[in-house]
Motif scaffolding. Structure first.
Motif, PDB file in Angstrom:
ATOM      1  N   ILE A 179       0.685  -1.362  -0.126  1.00 12.98           N
ATOM      2  CA  ILE A 179      -0.013  -0.108   0.018  1.00 12.98           C
ATOM      3  C   ILE A 179       0.886   1.347   0.135  1.00 12.98           C
ATOM      4  CG2 ILE A 179      -1.568   1.249   1.424  1.00 12.98           C
ATOM      5  CD1 ILE A 179      -2.949  -1.327   2.426  1.00 12.98           C
TER       6      ILE A 179
ATOM      7  N   ILE B  47       0.521   4.243  -3.043  1.00 14.86           N
ATOM      8  CA  ILE B  47       0.226   5.556  -2.743  1.00 14.86           C
ATOM      9  C   ILE B  47       1.562   6.649  -2.728  1.00 14.86           C
ATOM     10  CG2 ILE B  47      -0.297   7.160  -0.843  1.00 14.86           C
ATOM     11  CD1 ILE B  47      -2.124   4.762   0.188  1.00 14.86           C
TER      12      ILE B  47
ATOM     13  N   TRP C 175       0.209   2.465   6.969  1.00 18.80           N
ATOM     14  CA  TRP C 175      -0.143   2.095   5.558  1.00 18.80           C
ATOM     15  C   TRP C 175      -0.807   0.535   5.766  1.00 18.80           C
ATOM     16  CZ3 TRP C 175       0.212   5.968   2.765  1.00 18.80           C
ATOM     17  CH2 TRP C 175       1.046   6.642   3.080  1.00 18.80           C
TER      18      TRP C 175
ATOM     19  N   TRP D 141      -4.418   3.128   6.233  1.00 14.35           N
ATOM     20  CA  TRP D 141      -4.652   3.246   4.751  1.00 14.35           C
ATOM     21  C   TRP D 141      -5.375   1.931   4.146  1.00 14.35           C
ATOM     22  CZ3 TRP D 141      -4.319   7.236   1.367  1.00 14.35           C
ATOM     23  CH2 TRP D 141      -3.685   8.468   1.998  1.00 14.35           C
TER      24      TRP D 141
ATOM     25  N   ASP E 243     -12.315   5.783   1.242  1.00 16.46           N
ATOM     26  CA  ASP E 243     -11.339   5.619  -0.307  1.00 16.46           C
ATOM     27  C   ASP E 243     -10.048   6.362   0.051  1.00 16.46           C
ATOM     28  OD1 ASP E 243     -12.105   8.105  -0.839  1.00 16.46           O
ATOM     29  OD2 ASP E 243     -13.675   7.361  -2.273  1.00 16.46           O
ATOM     30  N   ARG E 244      -8.975   6.110  -0.822  1.00 21.61           N
ATOM     31  CA  ARG E 244      -7.768   6.492  -0.948  1.00 21.61           C
ATOM     32  C   ARG E 244      -7.798   8.210  -1.052  1.00 21.61           C
ATOM     33  NH1 ARG E 244      -3.856   2.176  -3.227  1.00 21.61           N
ATOM     34  NH2 ARG E 244      -3.989   0.680  -1.582  1.00 21.61           N
TER      35      ARG E 244
ATOM     36  N   ARG F 224      -8.962   9.881   2.252  1.00 22.54           N
ATOM     37  CA  ARG F 224      -7.857   9.735   3.036  1.00 22.54           C
ATOM     38  C   ARG F 224      -6.694  10.633   2.817  1.00 22.54           C
ATOM     39  NH1 ARG F 224      -8.653   5.942   6.828  1.00 22.54           N
ATOM     40  NH2 ARG F 224      -9.858   4.086   6.514  1.00 22.54           N
ATOM     41  N   SER F 225      -6.444  10.978   1.355  1.00 22.34           N
ATOM     42  CA  SER F 225      -5.496  11.844   0.874  1.00 22.34           C
ATOM     43  C   SER F 225      -5.929  13.245   1.406  1.00 22.34           C
ATOM     44  CB  SER F 225      -5.373  11.658  -0.596  1.00 22.34           C
ATOM     45  OG  SER F 225      -4.532  10.654  -0.842  1.00 22.34           O
TER      46      SER F 225
ATOM     47  N   ASN G  69      -3.758   9.093  -5.964  1.00 19.67           N
ATOM     48  CA  ASN G  69      -5.008   8.504  -5.573  1.00 19.67           C
ATOM     49  C   ASN G  69      -6.165   9.078  -6.264  1.00 19.67           C
ATOM     50  OD1 ASN G  69      -3.711   6.786  -3.818  1.00 19.67           O
ATOM     51  ND2 ASN G  69      -3.537   8.264  -1.889  1.00 19.67           N
TER      52      ASN G  69
END
Length: 120
Positions: free
Chosen positions: A8, A12, A41, A45, A51-52, A55-56, A82
């Motif tokens: 992961i 990312i 991670w 994450w 979803d990513r 999170r970003s 992402n």
């Protein structure tokens, strides 16, 4: 180190960044590298609740609030990877001016400008 966490982390942050971090690992920093790979991670994450992209965006806001510009640059690259658009990152940084302060957002926009120059 966690295999899922490392996978992961690479997805990312990208292989180049992770390879550099691994190469810079010393006996003094090895436990910390293991900790962030497993927990940040491999656990956070990897959770299915967000979803990513989300999170970003959250991560960008937190890094602006904490004035962690070096980490912010890394996570702007990650946010693009992402799926956040340049416009969405701009919106996160604009919102950060209200919740984190104008000086913090000003610094974040300078970092964003530099990252976007690298990306093109």
């Amino acid at each position: 180190m966690s295999d899922d966490g490392m996978r992961i982390r690479r997805e990312i942050l990208g292989d180049e960044h992770v390879d550099e971090a691994v190469e810079r690992t010393t006996p003094d920093t090895a436990d910390f590298q293991d900790l962030i790979t497993r927990y940040a991670w491999g656990e956070i994450w990897a959770r299915p609740g967000l979803d990513r992209r989300t999170r970003s965006a959250i991560t960008l806001m937190a890094l602006v609030a904490l004035n962690r510009e070096r980490e912010l640059a890394m996570h702007i690259h990650a946010a693009l990877r992402n799926g956040l658009t340049r416009e969405e990152i701009t919106e996160v940084l604009l919102q950060s001016a209200i919740y984190c302060g104008v000086p913090a957002a000003n610094g974040a926009f300078a970092v964003f400008r530099d990252v976007m120059e690298e990306e093109t």
